[in-house]
Design an enzyme around this catalytic site. Structure first.
Site, PDB file in Angstrom:
ATOM      1  N   SER A  71       0.821  -1.211   0.000  1.00 44.74           N
ATOM      2  CA  SER A  71       0.000   0.000   0.000  1.00 44.74           C
ATOM      3  C   SER A  71       0.864   1.275   0.000  1.00 44.74           C
ATOM      4  O   SER A  71       1.640   1.478  -0.923  1.00 44.74           O
ATOM      5  CB  SER A  71      -0.923  -0.077   1.218  1.00 44.74           C
ATOM      6  OG  SER A  71      -1.871   0.938   1.201  1.00 44.74           O
ATOM      7  N   HIS A 110      -7.516  -5.468  -0.224  1.00 39.78           N
ATOM      8  CA  HIS A 110      -6.284  -4.823   0.232  1.00 39.78           C
ATOM      9  C   HIS A 110      -5.494  -5.617   1.282  1.00 39.78           C
ATOM     10  O   HIS A 110      -4.266  -5.660   1.239  1.00 39.78           O
ATOM     11  CB  HIS A 110      -6.652  -3.448   0.798  1.00 39.78           C
ATOM     12  CG  HIS A 110      -5.553  -2.449   0.745  1.00 39.78           C
ATOM     13  ND1 HIS A 110      -5.002  -2.006  -0.437  1.00 39.78           N
ATOM     14  CD2 HIS A 110      -4.874  -1.798   1.728  1.00 39.78           C
ATOM     15  CE1 HIS A 110      -4.059  -1.129  -0.179  1.00 39.78           C
ATOM     16  NE2 HIS A 110      -3.956  -0.989   1.125  1.00 39.78           N
ATOM     17  N   ASP A 161      -9.693  -5.016  -4.511  1.00 41.87           N
ATOM     18  CA  ASP A 161      -8.968  -4.032  -3.701  1.00 41.87           C
ATOM     19  C   ASP A 161      -9.454  -2.636  -4.076  1.00 41.87           C
ATOM     20  O   ASP A 161      -9.219  -2.168  -5.189  1.00 41.87           O
ATOM     21  CB  ASP A 161      -7.469  -4.183  -3.980  1.00 41.87           C
ATOM     22  CG  ASP A 161      -6.593  -3.383  -3.027  1.00 41.87           C
ATOM     23  OD1 ASP A 161      -7.089  -2.401  -2.448  1.00 41.87           O
ATOM     24  OD2 ASP A 161      -5.414  -3.745  -2.895  1.00 41.87           O
TER      25      ASP A 161
END
Ligand SMILES: *[C@@H]1O[C@H](CO)[C@@H](O)[C@H](O)[C@H]1NC(C)=O
Ligand SMILES: *[C@@H]1O[C@H](CO)[C@@H](O)[C@H](O)[C@H]1NC(C)=O
Ligand SMILES: *[C@@H]1O[C@H](CO)[C@@H](O)[C@H](O)[C@H]1NC(C)=O
Length: 399
Positions: free
Chosen positions: A172, A375, A342
């Site tokens: 991320s 995610h 995601d």
């Protein structure tokens, strides 16, 4: 401030609600306590060797790193790998599952010298040579500084300590900072390769409902204006707000994680519970403002002061300089792993990045796509071991 809209105030409630939901789920005294040690509480208990290290960034932040190795290996001469977590998280996010389900332990078992980074402002990294987290100036940074200072400091430190080039794993925000540094030709002389999980370079098509809401209501900007520099303060006192705020908004607070990350297919409830004992870790309001600029504009540039004089002062030009993803050297070994569910690393934004990388040397670029992954699945999914970690380790062993 008189002109803060009531919608914004509701959103502040909503964020308090997120914090409270996360804080209220379960209380782990050790996680909240000042003396919490990731090594002692979460690594040595699993039978691994662990060292705590501190390193100071050029702008004065004292950052904590944990170094992990398998007991059978001892810490010496194994290829180093640095793991950099994402936003609202810290190093704990790599070691929440059993050793088999956690990338940090798995790498250590496979003979890597594993280093976990902790971004400034998180539990292991609250020190500064002259400021404390209570000072507004402590939070005066965005991911520009993480890319320009924190990351080179971590990588340089591990490189110095081990005398070896590193492999890098980012999740991320830990991919955004690395890709940006790479696009300026930074770090590459100290790295062997990099694996990007839930990669983020563009956010223009980000579909995270909570993320979009924060952007559309200018929440971060309004908090900054009223002087709130630390984003998502610890919510020990707002537990009671939870029911009120969430029911007023018609939102189930227990689903807010999903509203933020997308529906994680494969993360166990017990892992989420363990996660919420430690997270959310705070970040800078200015960092949120920077991310929100990316959502609104669809571009990737340095922080925009939205003020020509300020931009000139910081950048000697009227608009903030771009990070050009096409400048990432084509022969640098890169693995990108992204998911169909995601909502932060959205597939449409990923296509823009992949287009930027279309001339990358074919034998230096590995792209993985998992339709069902959101995610958090990339680092905490029960099947991430087979789906993400094994290919990642095979990739590292090639480079
Ligand atoms: C933290 O450690 C210090 C020194 O060992 C001790 O004096 C203090 O009581 C500890 N604080 C907590 C909350 O355990
Ligand atoms: C790292 O620095 C913090 C203060 O920022 C201090 O409390 C901690 O003891 C230091 N740890 C090590 C291993 O030096
Ligand atoms: C690494 O070592 C070099 C040379 O001694 C030094 O200049 C640099 O500051 C060190 N970097 C870090 C992050 O410790």
């Amino acid at each position: 401030m008189a002109n803060i809209s009531s919608t914004t105030l509701i959103l502040v409630d909503l964020l308090l609600c997120v914090s409270a939901a996360m804080a209220a789920r379960t209380k782990l005294p050790a996680a909240a306590g000042e003396n919490f040690s990731i090594c002692k509480s979460m690594v040595e208990t699993q039978g691994y060797i662990c060292q705590e290290h501190n390193v100071t960034t050029p702008d004065g932040y004292i950052i904590g790193l944990q170094r992990i190795s398998a007991a059978k290996n001892k810490i010496t001469n194994y290829p180093p790998v640095l793991l950099q977590h994402g936003i609202f998280a810290d190093a704990v996010s790599w070691i929440l599952g059993s050793p088999d389900e956690s990338l940090a332990f798995k790498l250590a078992d496979d003979g890597f010298d594993v280093w976990l980074a902790n971004t400034r402002g998180t539990l292991s990294s609250k020190g500064h040579i002259s400021l404390t987290p209570k000072d507004p100036a402590y939070w005066e940074w965005s991911w520009d500084e993480l890319a320009a200072y924190d990351l080179p400091t971590f990588v340089g430190y591990v490189n110095n300590q081990t005398g070896q080039k590193l492999h890098y794993v980012g999740h991320s925000l830990g991919t955004l900072t690395a890709l940006s540094a790479f696009s300026h030709g930074k770090l590459l002389n100290m790295l062997r390769s990099a694996a990007m999980l839930s990669p983020i370079a563009y956010l223009g098509q980000m579909s995270s409902l909570l993320g979009r809401t924060i952007a559309e209501l200018f929440l971060a900007e309004n908090l900054y204006v009223i002087g709130v520099r630390e984003f998502i303060p610890k919510a020990n006192d707002v537990g009671k707000l939870l029911d009120v705020a969430c029911s007023k908004l018609g939102i189930s607070c227990s689903n807010l994680l999903t509203l933020f990350t997308g529906p994680n297919c494969c993360v166990k409830t017990s892992t989420i519970d363990a996660l919420l004992q430690h997270e959310p870790q705070p970040t800078a309001t200015k960092n949120m403002m920077h991310l929100v600029q990316m959502v609104r504009r669809g571009t990737i540039t340095k922080f925009n002061y939205n003020n020509i004089a300020q931009n000139l002062k910081h950048y000697e030009q009227a608009t903030p300089p771009k990070y050009n993803m096409r400048s990432i050297p084509k022969n640098f070994p890169l693995l990108l792993s992204y998911g169909g569910k995601d909502t932060l690393s959205d597939v449409n934004d990923m296509q823009v990045l992949l287009d930027d990388l279309r001339d990358h040397d074919a034998d230096k670029l590995v792209i993985q796509y998992r339709e069902e992954y959101a995610h958090l699945d990339f680092i905490m999914g029960t099947n991430a071991n087979r789906i993400v970690f094994d290919p990642l380790i095979a990739f590292f062993k090639l480079h």
